[in-house]
Structure formats: C-alpha cells, structure tokens
Motif scaffolding. Structure first.
Motif, PDB file in Angstrom:
ATOM      1  N   LEU A 237      27.588  42.405  32.692  1.00  0.00           N
ATOM      2  CA  LEU A 237      27.819  43.793  33.092  1.00  0.00           C
ATOM      3  C   LEU A 237      29.313  44.034  33.280  1.00  0.00           C
ATOM      4  O   LEU A 237      30.076  43.097  33.536  1.00  0.00           O
ATOM      5  CB  LEU A 237      27.088  44.089  34.409  1.00  0.00           C
ATOM      6  N   PRO A 238      29.755  45.293  33.174  1.00  0.00           N
ATOM      7  CA  PRO A 238      31.156  45.590  33.484  1.00  0.00           C
ATOM      8  C   PRO A 238      31.477  45.203  34.926  1.00  0.00           C
ATOM      9  O   PRO A 238      30.660  45.384  35.822  1.00  0.00           O
ATOM     10  CB  PRO A 238      31.244  47.115  33.297  1.00  0.00           C
ATOM     11  N   VAL A 239      32.674  44.653  35.137  1.00  0.00           N
ATOM     12  CA  VAL A 239      33.089  44.222  36.471  1.00  0.00           C
ATOM     13  C   VAL A 239      34.252  45.095  36.938  1.00  0.00           C
ATOM     14  O   VAL A 239      35.280  45.184  36.268  1.00  0.00           O
ATOM     15  CB  VAL A 239      33.514  42.742  36.483  1.00  0.00           C
ATOM     16  N   ILE A 240      34.048  45.737  38.075  1.00  0.00           N
ATOM     17  CA  ILE A 240      35.070  46.570  38.711  1.00  0.00           C
ATOM     18  C   ILE A 240      35.588  45.783  39.913  1.00  0.00           C
ATOM     19  O   ILE A 240      34.797  45.349  40.757  1.00  0.00           O
ATOM     20  CB  ILE A 240      34.460  47.913  39.176  1.00  0.00           C
ATOM     21  N   ILE A 241      36.892  45.581  39.989  1.00  0.00           N
ATOM     22  CA  ILE A 241      37.454  44.785  41.082  1.00  0.00           C
ATOM     23  C   ILE A 241      37.844  45.704  42.237  1.00  0.00           C
ATOM     24  O   ILE A 241      38.644  46.620  42.076  1.00  0.00           O
ATOM     25  CB  ILE A 241      38.662  43.965  40.609  1.00  0.00           C
ATOM     26  N   LYS A 242      37.264  45.446  43.396  1.00  0.00           N
ATOM     27  CA  LYS A 242      37.484  46.269  44.584  1.00  0.00           C
ATOM     28  C   LYS A 242      38.367  45.525  45.587  1.00  0.00           C
ATOM     29  O   LYS A 242      38.117  44.362  45.897  1.00  0.00           O
ATOM     30  CB  LYS A 242      36.152  46.620  45.245  1.00  0.00           C
ATOM     31  N   GLU A 251      47.742  44.971  37.639  1.00  0.00           N
ATOM     32  CA  GLU A 251      48.101  44.476  36.310  1.00  0.00           C
ATOM     33  C   GLU A 251      47.317  43.215  35.971  1.00  0.00           C
ATOM     34  O   GLU A 251      46.827  43.052  34.840  1.00  0.00           O
ATOM     35  CB  GLU A 251      49.605  44.196  36.259  1.00  0.00           C
ATOM     36  N   LYS A 252      47.153  42.327  36.938  1.00  0.00           N
ATOM     37  CA  LYS A 252      46.374  41.114  36.693  1.00  0.00           C
ATOM     38  C   LYS A 252      44.905  41.444  36.451  1.00  0.00           C
ATOM     39  O   LYS A 252      44.251  40.811  35.612  1.00  0.00           O
ATOM     40  CB  LYS A 252      46.520  40.161  37.884  1.00  0.00           C
ATOM     41  N   ALA A 253      44.382  42.416  37.173  1.00  0.00           N
ATOM     42  CA  ALA A 253      42.987  42.802  36.976  1.00  0.00           C
ATOM     43  C   ALA A 253      42.760  43.253  35.534  1.00  0.00           C
ATOM     44  O   ALA A 253      41.744  42.909  34.913  1.00  0.00           O
ATOM     45  CB  ALA A 253      42.608  43.914  37.947  1.00  0.00           C
ATOM     46  N   ILE A 254      43.690  44.015  35.005  1.00  0.00           N
ATOM     47  CA  ILE A 254      43.596  44.448  33.608  1.00  0.00           C
ATOM     48  C   ILE A 254      43.687  43.248  32.673  1.00  0.00           C
ATOM     49  O   ILE A 254      42.887  43.094  31.741  1.00  0.00           O
ATOM     50  CB  ILE A 254      44.698  45.474  33.291  1.00  0.00           C
ATOM     51  N   ALA A 255      44.665  42.382  32.926  1.00  0.00           N
ATOM     52  CA  ALA A 255      44.877  41.222  32.060  1.00  0.00           C
ATOM     53  C   ALA A 255      43.661  40.308  32.024  1.00  0.00           C
ATOM     54  O   ALA A 255      43.356  39.695  30.987  1.00  0.00           O
ATOM     55  CB  ALA A 255      46.110  40.442  32.525  1.00  0.00           C
ATOM     56  N   TYR A 256      42.946  40.200  33.150  1.00  0.00           N
ATOM     57  CA  TYR A 256      41.808  39.303  33.226  1.00  0.00           C
ATOM     58  C   TYR A 256      40.479  39.980  32.886  1.00  0.00           C
ATOM     59  O   TYR A 256      39.423  39.374  33.056  1.00  0.00           O
ATOM     60  CB  TYR A 256      41.745  38.654  34.608  1.00  0.00           C
ATOM     61  N   GLY A 257      40.525  41.228  32.424  1.00  0.00           N
ATOM     62  CA  GLY A 257      39.340  41.837  31.843  1.00  0.00           C
ATOM     63  C   GLY A 257      38.538  42.776  32.720  1.00  0.00           C
ATOM     64  O   GLY A 257      37.407  43.135  32.357  1.00  0.00           O
ATOM     65  N   ALA A 258      39.064  43.203  33.853  1.00  0.00           N
ATOM     66  CA  ALA A 258      38.322  44.141  34.705  1.00  0.00           C
ATOM     67  C   ALA A 258      38.101  45.466  33.983  1.00  0.00           C
ATOM     68  O   ALA A 258      38.996  45.969  33.285  1.00  0.00           O
ATOM     69  CB  ALA A 258      39.069  44.383  36.014  1.00  0.00           C
ATOM     70  N   ALA A 259      36.919  46.031  34.164  1.00  0.00           N
ATOM     71  CA  ALA A 259      36.615  47.330  33.568  1.00  0.00           C
ATOM     72  C   ALA A 259      37.235  48.468  34.358  1.00  0.00           C
ATOM     73  O   ALA A 259      37.450  49.565  33.830  1.00  0.00           O
ATOM     74  CB  ALA A 259      35.097  47.527  33.486  1.00  0.00           C
ATOM     75  N   GLY A 260      37.520  48.221  35.630  1.00  0.00           N
ATOM     76  CA  GLY A 260      38.127  49.223  36.501  1.00  0.00           C
ATOM     77  C   GLY A 260      38.533  48.558  37.798  1.00  0.00           C
ATOM     78  O   GLY A 260      38.231  47.373  38.030  1.00  0.00           O
ATOM     79  N   ARG A 291      44.905  52.832  31.554  1.00  0.00           N
ATOM     80  CA  ARG A 291      44.261  51.823  30.709  1.00  0.00           C
ATOM     81  C   ARG A 291      42.837  51.528  31.169  1.00  0.00           C
ATOM     82  O   ARG A 291      41.964  51.206  30.349  1.00  0.00           O
ATOM     83  CB  ARG A 291      45.106  50.544  30.703  1.00  0.00           C
ATOM     84  N   ILE A 292      42.599  51.592  32.475  1.00  0.00           N
ATOM     85  CA  ILE A 292      41.260  51.452  33.037  1.00  0.00           C
ATOM     86  C   ILE A 292      41.123  52.478  34.155  1.00  0.00           C
ATOM     87  O   ILE A 292      42.123  52.942  34.713  1.00  0.00           O
ATOM     88  CB  ILE A 292      40.990  50.040  33.597  1.00  0.00           C
ATOM     89  N   PRO A 293      39.899  52.864  34.498  1.00  0.00           N
ATOM     90  CA  PRO A 293      39.711  53.819  35.602  1.00  0.00           C
ATOM     91  C   PRO A 293      40.098  53.215  36.947  1.00  0.00           C
ATOM     92  O   PRO A 293      39.927  52.024  37.196  1.00  0.00           O
ATOM     93  CB  PRO A 293      38.208  54.137  35.554  1.00  0.00           C
ATOM     94  N   ILE A 294      40.604  54.097  37.832  1.00  0.00           N
ATOM     95  CA  ILE A 294      40.936  53.735  39.209  1.00  0.00           C
ATOM     96  C   ILE A 294      40.060  54.561  40.138  1.00  0.00           C
ATOM     97  O   ILE A 294      39.968  55.783  40.000  1.00  0.00           O
ATOM     98  CB  ILE A 294      42.417  54.023  39.520  1.00  0.00           C
TER      99      ILE A 294
END
Length: 371
Positions: A237-242, A251-260, A291-294
């Motif tokens: 499933l898509p993973v959103i980092i909270k 920036e790291k969240a984007i680099a490591y593949g977070a959907a949001g 680049r990803i939703p916030i």
C-alpha cells in the motif's frame, strides 16, 4: 470521583464552534480519560502554541469574484475526496465513548472523509472496515515482531485499507505530566486490539546511576531511514510518513519512496519545545515543491485554520482532539457535527477570500507586512 454523564442524545444549540464541545466532552469522560486526550508534553506550552499558531496569519480578502462551479474537491493518492479535512489517528477511543472507533468510522463514512485508524485502536479492524464505507487508512508504528506485523498488514489489505500512515516521530514517549498526575491507566476492557498478538520484548530498565535512556539500550530497537525504506519497498500500500518537521527529513522521505508526508509534532505530546506544524509548513512545502502531497496535523480548530494551512502548502489537514470532543459528547453525531462545522467555516473563508477552488488557495492569499 465524579461519574461521567451519558452521551448527548442531540446536539445543543449553543455548540457553534469546535471548542464549544469542550465542557460537554469533559463532563462525559472520566478524569483519567480527559487527562489522556487533552494532555501534552511536559508543561504543555507547545500544546497551547499549536492552537495559537494560525493566529499569526491574516487572510487577505478579495471581492466580486466569480463562484460559478465552486467546490472543495481534491484528489490524493488516486482517490477523490469531498473536502480537505480528514480524521487523524487517535488511540483508545473507547475511553471517550462506548462505541469508540466504530462511532468515528460511522461518522467518517457519513461525511465522506478518510478516517486514519490508530494502530492502538480499541476496536478491531474487521469491525471498522465493515462499518466505514469509502476510503480507509491505517496508522502504523514500527514493530520489532515482523511476523505479527505482516499478519496485520495482510489483514489491512484484505479489509480494504488503502494507505498506511507510518508514524515516525515518537521513538520514545514524551514526558506527559498531566497523565502522570492523573495516574493514567487503561481501564479493563480497553486495549490496543490490533496489537494483541504482537510479541513486544520487555523494555530495558536502567540500573541505579546508569543513563536512564541511552544506557538501557532502549533506542537500539528504534527504526532508521534504511529500515523505513525497506518497509516502504515491501508494503503493498502507499506509505505516508507522519511526523515530519524538518525539510531535510521531508527530502529523505521523498528519496526513500514515501507517497506523502504529514507535517506534525504528534499533537504536542512528544517534545514540548518543538516548532508547531504551521511554523515549518511553508519551508517544507518549498523543499517538497509539489513532488508529493503534504498534509498538516496539529492546531486546527476553525475552518480558517484549514485555509491558512492550504495557503502555506498543505494539500489537506488532519484533526484529532476536535473530533474526540465531539465523539465524547455525542458519539457519531458529534463527530459528524465537528466535521460539518469545520467544512462550513472553511467554505465561508474561501468565499470571503475569493477562492472558488482549492487550487486558488495560494501563499498570496495571506497578508504580509513585507509586501
């Protein structure tokens, strides 16, 4: 010790804003439950700052705008939503109302808004999935028991969970003085049902004279970015980092593949001297650059707060304590009423700011003395 009142059978006419629910909610919770849901870290100054943070912004009104076809619809992670106000994960909701998360799920379905089920839910996931039509998200805390984690993740996929909200900002619990003074303990019959079969090793205990945290080895089990990357890679499933508050972590969240990501300070319950989500949102939005939703979580109490969050760069917001107050006071009707009030206030704010759609809510909608 006082006995909590039963939930209201109808919404009183004097509840016209979120904070009007406070006395009704307090009267219907035990003293321990009230301390749990309303408390923050240490002396709670950040808790107050979370709510005060939107007050430092002014919305710049516009007049005589065209509102034909006006709406608040948005698309996130491939799903369409009616308005950008979602329900944040809050643990042990049966402390607030006998039906707990089941009542919240019912309200979320009625209002067509996502409900992020807490990993510490006091109602099982199968029951909630059957109750809540429409999009459903599940909060996730890192667990060292990989087998139990996989079983829960498989169940989440099976019952229709559509995204995982991975909370990363609490490797240790904050010092919560209000809960300590109330001697908070979960009552019989309320527990984290999703974690019942998780094997959690006993927490190391520091010896006399030893460093209470670093000397105990407690943090050796806390995840790091490479482990989060692997979790995202393996998750179906898509993973959103909270729990993001720093642009470099975004920036790291984007680099490591977070959907949001969710910009959040954990409801001011972890570190009492952190910045508020509103304070850091614009700099994180600049780094992310769409680049990803916030999403923003923390301090939303009025519809104008939602508008300010979107103007600063959020795609949507999460609310936690506001709907818990509604839940405690009036069950599913209270949760739905809180959402309705916030949505109405948000649409009124949009109209007075001259915005007919969410994409028109931009930084220049906020007044700045430097202009």
């Amino acid at each position: 010790m006082r006995e909590p009142l039963p939930p209201l059978s109808q919404i009183p006419a004097d509840i016209v804003a979120v904070n009007d629910y406070l006395p009704y909610a307090q009267a219907r919770m035990s003293e321990q439950a009230w301390a749990y849901f309303t408390g923050g870290a240490a002396d709670e100054r950040l808790l107050a700052q979370n709510e005060q943070a939107p007050h430092f912004y002014q919305i710049w009104p516009r007049v005589l705008r065209d509102f034909s076809g006006a709406h608040t619809q948005l698309t996130l992670f491939g799903q369409d939503y009616a308005f950008p106000i979602f329900l944040a994960p809050v643990a042990y909701q049966r402390l607030a109302h006998p039906a707990g998360e089941q009542a919240t799920a019912l309200a979320a379905a009625a209002m067509q808004t996502p409900f992020v089920v807490s990993m510490q839910s006091s109602v099982d996931l199968t029951t909630l999935a059957a109750q809540a039509a429409g999009p459903r998200w599940l909060q996730w805390y890192w667990q060292t028991d990989k087998a139990a984690s996989q079983r829960l993740l498989d169940l989440a996929v099976q019952v229709g969970i559509e995204a995982i909200v991975l909370t990363v900002d609490a490797p240790v619990s904050g010092i919560r003085n209000r809960e300590q003074r109330a001697q908070f303990r979960l009552p019989a019959g309320v527990d984290a049902v999703l974690l019942r079969d998780v094997n959690r090793p006993a927490e190391p205990v520091a010896q006399a004279g030893q460093s209470p945290l670093f000397g105990s080895g407690f943090l050796s089990k806390a995840p790091t970015w490479p482990q989060i990357q692997q979790f995202i890679h393996d998750c179906p499933l898509p993973v959103i980092i909270k729990g993001i508050l720093h642009p470099e972590d975004a920036e790291k969240a984007i680099a490591y593949g977070a959907a949001g990501i969710v910009v959040s300070n954990h409801g001011a319950r972890v570190l009492d001297v952190a910045p508020t989500p509103f304070q850091v949102l614009s700099v994180i939005a600049k780094t992310v650059n769409k680049r990803i939703p916030i999403l923003l979580d923390g301090g939303i109490r009025r519809g104008s707060d939602v508008f300010i969050a979107l103007a600063l760069g959020a795609s949507a917001v999460l609310i936690g304590r506001p709907y818990i107050y509604g839940l405690a006071a009036a069950g599913p009707a209270g949760v739905a009423h809180v959402l309705h009030m916030l949505r109405t206030e948000f649409e009124v704010t949009m109209a007075l700011a001259g915005c007919a759609r969410l994409d028109q809510i931009q930084p220049d909608c906020l007044w700045s003395s430097s202009r």
